[in-house]
Scaffold this motif. Structure first.
Motif, PDB file in Angstrom:
ATOM      1  N   SER A  72       3.251 -54.046  45.650  1.00  0.00           N
ATOM      2  CA  SER A  72       2.126 -53.632  46.491  1.00  0.00           C
ATOM      3  C   SER A  72       2.575 -53.435  47.939  1.00  0.00           C
ATOM      4  N   LEU A  73       3.553 -54.229  48.388  1.00  0.00           N
ATOM      5  CA  LEU A  73       4.119 -54.002  49.726  1.00  0.00           C
ATOM      6  C   LEU A  73       4.892 -52.689  49.771  1.00  0.00           C
ATOM      7  N   VAL A  81       2.490 -50.076  50.372  1.00  0.00           N
ATOM      8  CA  VAL A  81       2.146 -50.034  51.802  1.00  0.00           C
ATOM      9  C   VAL A  81       3.148 -49.147  52.544  1.00  0.00           C
ATOM     10  N   TRP A  82       4.448 -49.331  52.278  1.00  0.00           N
ATOM     11  CA  TRP A  82       5.476 -48.519  52.940  1.00  0.00           C
ATOM     12  C   TRP A  82       5.329 -47.046  52.566  1.00  0.00           C
ATOM     13  N   LYS A  98       2.492 -45.777  54.634  1.00  0.00           N
ATOM     14  CA  LYS A  98       2.927 -45.714  56.038  1.00  0.00           C
ATOM     15  C   LYS A  98       3.756 -44.453  56.268  1.00  0.00           C
ATOM     16  N   ALA A 156      -1.877 -49.942  47.146  1.00  0.00           N
ATOM     17  CA  ALA A 156      -2.279 -50.244  48.519  1.00  0.00           C
ATOM     18  C   ALA A 156      -3.309 -49.202  48.929  1.00  0.00           C
ATOM     19  N   ASN A 196      -5.001 -48.117  59.202  1.00  0.00           N
ATOM     20  CA  ASN A 196      -4.928 -49.478  58.690  1.00  0.00           C
ATOM     21  C   ASN A 196      -4.526 -49.415  57.209  1.00  0.00           C
ATOM     22  N   ILE A 197      -3.511 -50.174  56.821  1.00  0.00           N
ATOM     23  CA  ILE A 197      -3.008 -50.157  55.450  1.00  0.00           C
ATOM     24  C   ILE A 197      -2.983 -51.587  54.915  1.00  0.00           C
ATOM     25  N   ASN A 198      -3.514 -51.764  53.711  1.00  0.00           N
ATOM     26  CA  ASN A 198      -3.553 -53.090  53.097  1.00  0.00           C
ATOM     27  C   ASN A 198      -3.084 -53.035  51.650  1.00  0.00           C
ATOM     28  N   PRO A 199      -2.264 -53.996  51.245  1.00  0.00           N
ATOM     29  CA  PRO A 199      -1.885 -54.067  49.831  1.00  0.00           C
ATOM     30  C   PRO A 199      -3.096 -54.500  49.007  1.00  0.00           C
ATOM     31  N   ALA A 232      -5.197 -47.176  52.349  1.00  0.00           N
ATOM     32  CA  ALA A 232      -5.077 -46.851  53.769  1.00  0.00           C
ATOM     33  C   ALA A 232      -6.300 -46.078  54.234  1.00  0.00           C
ATOM     34  N   SER A 279      11.439 -47.993  49.974  1.00  0.00           N
ATOM     35  CA  SER A 279      10.190 -48.755  50.022  1.00  0.00           C
ATOM     36  C   SER A 279      10.350 -50.161  49.441  1.00  0.00           C
TER      37      SER A 279
END
Length: 146
Positions: A133-134, A137-138, A141, A16, A24-27, A18, A101
């Motif tokens: 990938s999610l 993201v965590w 974050k 991911a 802003n964070i994207n996978p 950021a 996560s």
């Protein structure tokens, strides 16, 4: 500054990206953990002008002790750092504790499925394929909010 998040697994690696300013964070995607992964990561570093990498550090929830797999993650990050250095790419590599996560990523997918009962099986399968990938993201974050 752009940051690359990595959720490392023996078979798959979730990525991911950021932006530390906009948060802003994207996978990006999930990739096989094979001999090509360093080249794939290098490609993203150059494409997105990444300055920092954050890798999830698995810990036991109650004791916060490192999980045994962390040794393999450290080997991966040292090899990645050396590979990038050989390619004249210097990025900082950090770790952040990742307790939940993957659990949070699965929870999000289950929530999407519940909210949209008519979600097609093909879409459900794609969501499950993107869990790593999610998870990345965590990880990002958690890092940005720390």
């Amino acid at each position: 500054m752009r940051i690359l998040g990595i959720d490392w697994g023996k078979k798959k690696i979730g990525l991911a990206i950021a932006n530390s300013i906009s948060k802003n964070i994207n996978p990006i995607g999930v990739f096989p953990n094979d001999h090509q992964i360093f080249y794939k990561i290098r490609e993203f570093i150059l494409k997105y002008d990444i300055k920092k990498i954050v890798i999830g550090k698995p810990v036991f929830t109650k004791t916060y002790q490192e999980a045994p797999i962390f040794n393999e993650i450290q080997n991966f990050s040292e090899n990645l750092f050396n590979f990038l250095k050989e390619n004249n790419i210097l990025v900082e590599i950090n770790y952040i504790n990742e307790e939940y996560s993957t659990f949070l990523a699965c929870d999000l997918i289950n929530y999407i499925n519940l909210k949209n009962e008519k979600v097609k099986p093909k879409i459900k399968r794609r969501l499950k394929e993107r869990i790593d990938s999610l998870s990345a993201v965590w990880i990002l974050k958690s890092y940005i909010n720390a």
